[in-house]
Design a protein around this motif. Structure first.
Motif, PDB file in Angstrom:
ATOM      1  N   ALA A 194      64.782  49.643  14.217  1.00 55.89           N
ATOM      2  CA  ALA A 194      63.968  48.454  14.482  1.00 55.89           C
ATOM      3  C   ALA A 194      64.783  47.181  14.341  1.00 55.89           C
ATOM      4  CB  ALA A 194      62.763  48.437  13.542  1.00 55.89           C
ATOM      5  N   GLN A 195      65.720  47.148  13.419  1.00 53.38           N
ATOM      6  CA  GLN A 195      66.596  45.996  13.227  1.00 53.38           C
ATOM      7  C   GLN A 195      68.031  46.473  13.397  1.00 53.38           C
ATOM      8  OE1 GLN A 195      65.394  42.937  12.770  1.00 53.38           O
ATOM      9  NE2 GLN A 195      63.273  43.668  12.700  1.00 53.38           N
ATOM     10  N   SER A 196      68.720  45.945  14.397  1.00 53.23           N
ATOM     11  CA  SER A 196      70.093  46.393  14.617  1.00 53.23           C
ATOM     12  C   SER A 196      70.865  45.337  15.367  1.00 53.23           C
ATOM     13  CB  SER A 196      70.114  47.699  15.408  1.00 53.23           C
ATOM     14  OG  SER A 196      69.627  47.487  16.717  1.00 53.23           O
ATOM     15  N   GLU A 197      72.180  45.422  15.287  1.00 51.12           N
ATOM     16  CA  GLU A 197      73.077  44.591  16.075  1.00 51.12           C
ATOM     17  C   GLU A 197      73.881  45.516  16.984  1.00 51.12           C
ATOM     18  OE1 GLU A 197      75.460  42.242  13.531  1.00 51.12           O
ATOM     19  OE2 GLU A 197      73.775  41.119  12.676  1.00 51.12           O
ATOM     20  N   GLY A 198      74.281  44.992  18.124  1.00 50.06           N
ATOM     21  CA  GLY A 198      75.034  45.808  19.068  1.00 50.06           C
ATOM     22  C   GLY A 198      74.109  46.725  19.835  1.00 50.06           C
ATOM     23  N   PRO A 199      74.659  47.778  20.455  1.00 50.69           N
ATOM     24  CA  PRO A 199      73.842  48.691  21.254  1.00 50.69           C
ATOM     25  C   PRO A 199      72.788  49.401  20.407  1.00 50.69           C
ATOM     26  CG  PRO A 199      76.188  49.004  21.697  1.00 50.69           C
ATOM     27  CD  PRO A 199      76.096  48.128  20.495  1.00 50.69           C
ATOM     28  N   GLN A 200      71.648  49.694  21.030  1.00 48.07           N
ATOM     29  CA  GLN A 200      70.613  50.468  20.341  1.00 48.07           C
ATOM     30  C   GLN A 200      71.007  51.938  20.229  1.00 48.07           C
ATOM     31  OE1 GLN A 200      68.827  47.830  18.820  1.00 48.07           O
ATOM     32  NE2 GLN A 200      67.309  49.448  18.920  1.00 48.07           N
ATOM     33  N   PHE A 201      71.878  52.404  21.101  1.00 47.78           N
ATOM     34  CA  PHE A 201      72.480  53.734  20.975  1.00 47.78           C
ATOM     35  C   PHE A 201      73.820  53.687  21.687  1.00 47.78           C
ATOM     36  CE2 PHE A 201      69.887  53.957  24.814  1.00 47.78           C
ATOM     37  CZ  PHE A 201      70.763  54.491  25.741  1.00 47.78           C
ATOM     38  N   THR A 202      74.721  54.592  21.309  1.00 49.24           N
ATOM     39  CA  THR A 202      76.057  54.650  21.911  1.00 49.24           C
ATOM     40  C   THR A 202      76.372  56.085  22.301  1.00 49.24           C
ATOM     41  OG1 THR A 202      76.849  52.764  20.600  1.00 49.24           O
ATOM     42  CG2 THR A 202      78.515  54.236  21.543  1.00 49.24           C
ATOM     43  N   PHE A 203      76.819  56.248  23.553  1.00 50.50           N
ATOM     44  CA  PHE A 203      77.282  57.544  24.053  1.00 50.50           C
ATOM     45  C   PHE A 203      78.586  57.261  24.774  1.00 50.50           C
ATOM     46  CE2 PHE A 203      77.358  61.260  26.838  1.00 50.50           C
ATOM     47  CZ  PHE A 203      76.933  62.264  25.980  1.00 50.50           C
ATOM     48  N   SER A 204      79.716  57.545  24.129  1.00 48.95           N
ATOM     49  CA  SER A 204      80.996  57.028  24.602  1.00 48.95           C
ATOM     50  C   SER A 204      82.094  58.084  24.493  1.00 48.95           C
ATOM     51  CB  SER A 204      81.389  55.793  23.783  1.00 48.95           C
ATOM     52  OG  SER A 204      82.648  55.312  24.154  1.00 48.95           O
ATOM     53  N   GLY A 205      82.883  58.194  25.556  1.00 48.88           N
ATOM     54  CA  GLY A 205      84.055  59.052  25.522  1.00 48.88           C
ATOM     55  C   GLY A 205      83.773  60.537  25.521  1.00 48.88           C
ATOM     56  N   ASN A 206      82.578  60.941  25.911  1.00 51.54           N
ATOM     57  CA  ASN A 206      82.183  62.338  25.848  1.00 51.54           C
ATOM     58  C   ASN A 206      82.411  63.049  27.184  1.00 51.54           C
ATOM     59  OD1 ASN A 206      80.863  62.226  23.092  1.00 51.54           O
ATOM     60  ND2 ASN A 206      79.698  60.655  24.172  1.00 51.54           N
ATOM     61  N   VAL A 207      82.318  64.362  27.128  1.00 47.70           N
ATOM     62  CA  VAL A 207      82.400  65.214  28.321  1.00 47.70           C
ATOM     63  C   VAL A 207      81.121  66.031  28.402  1.00 47.70           C
ATOM     64  CG1 VAL A 207      83.587  67.124  29.455  1.00 47.70           C
ATOM     65  CG2 VAL A 207      84.905  65.362  28.244  1.00 47.70           C
ATOM     66  N   ILE A 208      80.452  65.980  29.565  1.00 47.82           N
ATOM     67  CA  ILE A 208      79.340  66.881  29.851  1.00 47.82           C
ATOM     68  C   ILE A 208      79.769  67.708  31.051  1.00 47.82           C
ATOM     69  CG2 ILE A 208      76.907  67.091  30.446  1.00 47.82           C
ATOM     70  CD1 ILE A 208      76.413  64.374  29.247  1.00 47.82           C
ATOM     71  N   ARG A 209      79.803  68.997  30.885  1.00 52.82           N
ATOM     72  CA  ARG A 209      80.311  69.845  31.969  1.00 52.82           C
ATOM     73  C   ARG A 209      79.423  71.063  32.171  1.00 52.82           C
ATOM     74  NH1 ARG A 209      85.959  72.659  30.345  1.00 52.82           N
ATOM     75  NH2 ARG A 209      85.439  73.689  32.317  1.00 52.82           N
ATOM     76  N   ASP A 210      79.336  71.459  33.436  1.00 53.68           N
ATOM     77  CA  ASP A 210      78.665  72.710  33.814  1.00 53.68           C
ATOM     78  C   ASP A 210      77.228  72.738  33.296  1.00 53.68           C
ATOM     79  OD1 ASP A 210      81.100  73.505  34.960  1.00 53.68           O
ATOM     80  OD2 ASP A 210      81.797  74.272  33.043  1.00 53.68           O
ATOM     81  N   GLY A 211      76.477  71.683  33.644  1.00 55.39           N
ATOM     82  CA  GLY A 211      75.078  71.621  33.246  1.00 55.39           C
ATOM     83  C   GLY A 211      74.152  72.123  34.326  1.00 55.39           C
ATOM     84  N   HIS A 255      66.511  51.858  25.837  1.00 54.55           N
ATOM     85  CA  HIS A 255      66.933  50.525  26.229  1.00 54.55           C
ATOM     86  C   HIS A 255      68.139  50.035  25.420  1.00 54.55           C
ATOM     87  CE1 HIS A 255      62.844  50.865  27.702  1.00 54.55           C
ATOM     88  NE2 HIS A 255      62.451  51.042  26.451  1.00 54.55           N
ATOM     89  N   PHE A 256      68.875  49.109  26.027  1.00 55.87           N
ATOM     90  CA  PHE A 256      69.973  48.410  25.371  1.00 55.87           C
ATOM     91  C   PHE A 256      71.016  49.369  24.793  1.00 55.87           C
ATOM     92  CE2 PHE A 256      66.156  45.694  24.886  1.00 55.87           C
ATOM     93  CZ  PHE A 256      66.566  44.609  25.652  1.00 55.87           C
ATOM     94  N   GLY A 257      71.269  50.453  25.505  1.00 54.67           N
ATOM     95  CA  GLY A 257      72.268  51.412  25.065  1.00 54.67           C
ATOM     96  C   GLY A 257      73.601  51.192  25.766  1.00 54.67           C
ATOM     97  N   LEU A 258      74.649  51.765  25.206  1.00 59.83           N
ATOM     98  CA  LEU A 258      75.991  51.719  25.786  1.00 59.83           C
ATOM     99  C   LEU A 258      76.402  53.139  26.152  1.00 59.83           C
ATOM    100  CD1 LEU A 258      78.631  50.255  26.504  1.00 59.83           C
ATOM    101  CD2 LEU A 258      79.369  50.607  24.126  1.00 59.83           C
ATOM    102  N   ILE A 259      76.621  53.372  27.450  1.00 61.99           N
ATOM    103  CA  ILE A 259      77.065  54.664  27.969  1.00 61.99           C
ATOM    104  C   ILE A 259      78.396  54.394  28.651  1.00 61.99           C
ATOM    105  CG2 ILE A 259      76.487  56.583  29.483  1.00 61.99           C
ATOM    106  CD1 ILE A 259      73.524  55.598  29.218  1.00 61.99           C
ATOM    107  N   GLU A 260      79.486  54.778  28.017  1.00 63.07           N
ATOM    108  CA  GLU A 260      80.787  54.244  28.410  1.00 63.07           C
ATOM    109  C   GLU A 260      81.867  55.314  28.387  1.00 63.07           C
ATOM    110  OE1 GLU A 260      83.007  50.123  27.360  1.00 63.07           O
ATOM    111  OE2 GLU A 260      82.466  51.366  25.644  1.00 63.07           O
ATOM    112  N   GLU A 261      82.669  55.358  29.448  1.00 70.39           N
ATOM    113  CA  GLU A 261      83.890  56.171  29.523  1.00 70.39           C
ATOM    114  C   GLU A 261      83.628  57.652  29.252  1.00 70.39           C
ATOM    115  OE1 GLU A 261      86.869  54.369  27.077  1.00 70.39           O
ATOM    116  OE2 GLU A 261      87.124  52.671  28.430  1.00 70.39           O
ATOM    117  N   ASN A 262      82.526  58.154  29.782  1.00 68.66           N
ATOM    118  CA  ASN A 262      82.229  59.571  29.698  1.00 68.66           C
ATOM    119  C   ASN A 262      82.677  60.273  30.978  1.00 68.66           C
ATOM    120  OD1 ASN A 262      80.486  59.526  27.127  1.00 68.66           O
ATOM    121  ND2 ASN A 262      79.516  57.980  28.415  1.00 68.66           N
ATOM    122  N   VAL A 263      82.846  61.580  30.889  1.00 68.73           N
ATOM    123  CA  VAL A 263      83.166  62.421  32.038  1.00 68.73           C
ATOM    124  C   VAL A 263      82.022  63.407  32.217  1.00 68.73           C
ATOM    125  CG1 VAL A 263      84.702  64.213  32.913  1.00 68.73           C
ATOM    126  CG2 VAL A 263      85.657  62.175  31.812  1.00 68.73           C
TER     127      VAL A 263
END
Length: 898
Positions: free
Chosen positions: A394-411, A422-430
């Motif tokens: 409820a109280q936070s600074e920066g992204p509300q969630f972070t998903f960064s540098g991950n690999v999702i494969r063969d889904g 909302h207000f999440g960071l999804i960055e540099e994933n494969v």
């Protein structure tokens, strides 16, 4: 024998064997779950899979320490509840003075502090009463010996306290369903995992009587849970400098970090793509890395080249934290994070996850008291990684969630799904090897997220239309499945094979790379209802929200994205459709070795700022849109047809080198207002069909008479080279069609069959495209049509002082124009929402500023609607335009009662 009971299941425990087996028994009548049976999560009820735990923590400790648990160390049949802090680490070793599960430099320092002591102390490992060199030998042997590992096992685990993994030992957890309402920590930003860690989801049947909606068999982070995952940092993907078939080396454009022997790389099929043949994509294994050179364990099977200007990428598929399914061909695991959970996931691999497939959805249906009406066999929402109604702290600074540098494969259907979060960071994933779509913003309620620097590839999908499939238990597929006509019926989305699929466009999509997909990006706003969007970061949209109108685009960025080796880079529909005059802007987009760049419909203005586009088909398929714009030094090269429009548009600083037509303007499906297409400063590679203005060869025309001015300034970059372009069919002797099979009531066609343009102008002040080709028109190299100087007057007359005088069943209409003009009145007995009305009163014979028309023979006591059209001597159209200027505004009068 001890009998434990929870809804729809009976558990039998064999105490002598300390093993458990299950059998299913339907309890009648079925009652809704309540109390500790379920957890509220993501606007839904998720079963508590550990309602009757047989193993519970009694204190903080090591997973493998019997003293940590109420009933001994858990095994693969245990239902476990963690109420304290439990660490999955190797069992304490001899020489582990600190008690952290392994022997390392910290133990040496502790021994050193007690060295020489003649009384028993903590450093006395061998128990001889002194801290001496014999103790050191034990510590060093353990320290330098083979790495220790720890494999924990359970059936279902509920974390109410904290479960963490050792940072510098190989650790594993085999589990069926792992529910986290406390904290799951697999590395932190301050201390990432140095060795390895994995979570393996067991292959076991789903008990659909207990879990009919099939939430289980995976990781569920709900409530105020916390998920911290931090692994080894590495370069997610890098551009290839040279990759030749048969070579044992791969040359990169720049050095990479974190790529290790044994890791795998994905290399796309980089050939020009007119279909979905990605057969030359391949996965290779690293044998060694030397700066920007990668040594491979086996030779490349294919060459991975660019188009002479652009080069493909190699994507890194490795990582030292892995979430995977035990059996990819069996019951696969999935991950769902929701509610107020704190989610920070970095540098992990998610392999062979997700159960929802890209086939027709088949969801479980429950009755009003929770009874099972139907058990689905393709339940929605069980994706590889599902960010589901996640508002974050409820109280936070920066992204509300972070998903960064991950690999999702063969889904399966979707790799990463973001839903009402909302207000999440999804960055540099494969994301590589999804069946339906790569990264998805699911229903348009997602706001303020940043999707930046991700690599998405090998997403074939169903190849069906973008709009989706109707929901239902039985498959109901629409259309022929061809991506040439991507828009279909409403319903089951994201199965088509899109790299990025977004409902609505209120997020930031920046610097992503998509290769080998059926559709590079799908942005879909048509038919979208109003959505609740958060008032501020951390807002729960059930309480603190504002409403977004359908198709309204708020705060979007679409910039720097690259698409290659795929049939269609962009399928966009309904963008800014509720914002008259609004623009959807894409900046610095790059597309190469593609067939087409953009297919779109029902949007307002789509504008390309800069960018480099290289393909073989069409740069733009115009569809039913208000306008296209291209500027900022954009380059359009190699296509059969480049910039293609038929309503309004603007071409500014852009360069064209297309094989058939650089700029195609086709008169088709127009509205009833005066329009302009402006080409200002565009440059061309030669003088072969640079600008073509013609009737549409493919679609039925709805309005033959609405003016369309094509104005060229600074032609081919030459200052002052200005002219207007005309169609061949605007000449005086051309006979305008009277319509076609699809003409509907109110659409503008020739009111009389057989009239040529000149005769139509004399009687009705109508011609094809609104204006008659001037006698002084001439032809010019590079222009497929006619050209004249641009007139000074391009504005239609202004209509004022409209009055209606009704006498019985006769109405007299009077009005004034601000310049001499011809006039035409159209009327009908009902208000029509199309472009015009059926009944026409022919134009005045001369130019006037004071106008009067009488309509006789009307029905008594009846409402009539009418439009005033005026046109000046040059053919500029004016009249009852709406406030938006996009269509006509009807006026109304009522006849008298007889």
């Amino acid at each position: 024998m001890l009998l434990l009971r929870r809804p729809h299941l009976r558990y039998i425990r064999d105490v002598s064997q300390m093993r458990m087996r299950k059998f299913f028994e339907l309890l009648e009548p079925r009652l809704p779950m309540h109390g500790d049976d379920v957890f509220e999560a993501g606007h839904e009820q998720i079963p508590n899979y550990v309602q009757a735990p047989d193993t519970v923590t009694v204190r903080d400790g090591n997973w493998f320490d019997p003293g940590t648990w109420s009933n001994g160390v858990p095994n693969e049949f245990s239902d476990v509840r963690v109420d304290h802090h439990v660490v999955i680490a190797p069992e304490p070793q001899r020489g582990d003075l600190t008690g952290d599960g392994h022997v390392n430099s910290e133990d040496y320092l502790l021994w050193l502090a007690g060295f020489g002591s003649s009384t028993p102390a903590q450093g006395d490992v061998n128990g001889d009463g002194a801290v001496d060199m014999f103790d050191l030998r034990i510590i060093v042997d353990a320290w330098l010996g083979p790495p220790t590992s720890a494999i924990a096992s359970a059936e279902d685990v509920l974390v109410e306290g904290k479960l963490s993994f050792a940072a510098d030992s190989a650790t594993s957890l085999y589990v069926q369903t792992l529910t986290v309402r406390g904290s799951l920590e697999i590395g932190t930003a301050q201390r990432p995992i140095e060795a390895s860690a994995e979570v393996v989801f067991r292959d076991a049947p789903i008990d659909v009587e207990f879990d009919p909606q099939q939430f289980g068999h995976g990781l569920l982070v709900i409530g105020t849970g916390s998920l911290s995952v931090n692994g080894r940092d590495n370069t997610p993907f890098a551009r290839v400098a040279q990759a030749s078939a048969g070579s044992l080396t791969l040359e990169l454009a720049e050095p990479v970090e974190g790529w290790l022997p044994g890791d795998q790389l994905f290399l796309p099929d980089s050939r020009p793509q007119g279909s979905r043949d990605f057969s030359e994509a391949e996965t290779v294994t690293i044998a060694g890395v030397n700066g920007a050179q990668v040594i491979l364990a086996a030779p490349l099977r294919f060459s991975h080249e660019g188009d002479g200007v652009n080069l493909p990428h190699a994507a890194h598929l490795g990582g030292n934290i892995v979430f995977r399914s035990e059996n990819p061909a069996g019951v696969r695991g999935h991950i769902l994070v929701s509610d107020r959970s704190k989610v920070d996931v970095r540098d992990a691999v998610f392999a062979d996850l997700g159960r929802t497939t890209f086939e027709q959805l088949d969801n479980t249906h429950l009755g009003p008291t929770g009874q099972i009406l139907h058990v689905g066999d393709n339940q929605t929402g069980r994706y590889a990684f599902h960010i589901h109604h996640l508002y974050g702290p409820a109280q936070s600074e920066g992204p509300q969630f972070t998903f960064s540098g991950n690999v999702i494969r063969d889904g399966k259907k979707w790799g990463l799904a973001v839903h009402d979060s909302h207000f999440g960071l999804i960055e540099e994933n494969v994301v590589v090897g999804m069946d339906g779509s790569g990264i998805v913003f699911e229903d348009g309620s997602e706001y303020g997220n940043t999707l930046r620097g991700n690599y998405i590839a090998l997403v074939r999908g169903s190849g069906e239309g973008v709009q989706g499939r109707a929901r239902g238990l039985e498959p109901r597929l629409a259309g022929d499945g061809s991506p040439h006509d991507p828009f279909r019926t409403e319903g089951d989305h994201g199965h088509e094979g899109a790299g990025i699929w977004a409902r609505g466009m209120s997020n930031h999509i920046i610097d992503n790379v998509i290769a080998n997909a059926t559709f590079g990006s799908v942005l879909w706003s048509r038919f979208q209802g109003s959505e609740r969007l958060p008032l501020f970061p951390g807002a729960d949209t059930r309480e603190d929200f504002f409403l977004e109108k359908p198709g309204q685009q708020l705060g979007h960025d679409f910039a720097g994205n690259e698409f290659y080796a795929l049939p269609l880079a962009a399928a966009w529909q309904g963008l800014s459709q509720e914002t008259p005059g609004g623009r959807f802007v894409t900046r610095d987009m790059r597309a190469w070795n593609v067939r087409d760049v953009l297919r779109t419909s029902y949007s307002q203005v789509i504008r390309f700022e800069g960018g480099d586009f290289r393909g073989t088909g069409l740069f733009i398929h115009p569809g039913h849109n208000k306008s296209f714009e291209i500027d900022g030094g954009a380059r359009v090269i190699g296509f059969e047809v480049g910039f293609h429009t038929h309503n309004v548009g603007y071409v500014g600083d852009a360069y064209f080198d297309c094989t058939k037509v650089d700029i195609a303007i086709e008169y088709e499906r127009t509205e009833a207002f005066q329009r302009q297409i402006v080409i200002n400063g565009a440059r061309f590679s030669d003088d072969h069909n640079n600008i073509v203005y013609r009737m549409n060869d493919y679609f039925n025309v709805r309005s033959y008479t609405a003016p369309l001015d094509v104005l060229v300034y600074n032609y081919n970059g030459v200052a002052g080279d200005d002219f207007q372009v005309w169609m061949n069919d605007q000449r005086a002797d051309y006979v305008m069609p009277t319509g076609n099979e699809t003409v509907q009531r109110g659409e503008r066609i020739s009111p009389e069959a057989g009239l040529a343009n000149e005769a139509l102008w004399e009687k009705y002040r109508m011609t094809l495209a609104g204006k008659l080709l001037p006698k002084e028109a001439r032809q010019r190299q590079g222009i497929n049509g006619w050209v004249t100087p641009i007139p000074n007057d391009l504005q239609g007359p202004l209509v004022t002082d409209v009055t209606v005088t009704v006498t019985g069943t006769t109405a007299t209409i009077r009005w004034t124009t601000d310049e001499p003009s011809y006039s035409l009145v159209e009327y009908d007995g009902e208000e029509i929402t199309l472009e015009a009305y059926t009944n026409l009163l022919p134009a005045a014979a001369s130019l006037k500023t004071e106008h009067e028309t009488t309509i006789a023979g009307l029905k008594p006591d009846t409402d009539y609607y009418f439009l005033i059209r005026v046109v000046d001597e040059l053919g500029n159209l004016g009249g009852d335009l709406s406030l938006s200027g996009l269509t006509y505004r009807a006026r109304r009068f009522r006849t008298a009662i007889e």
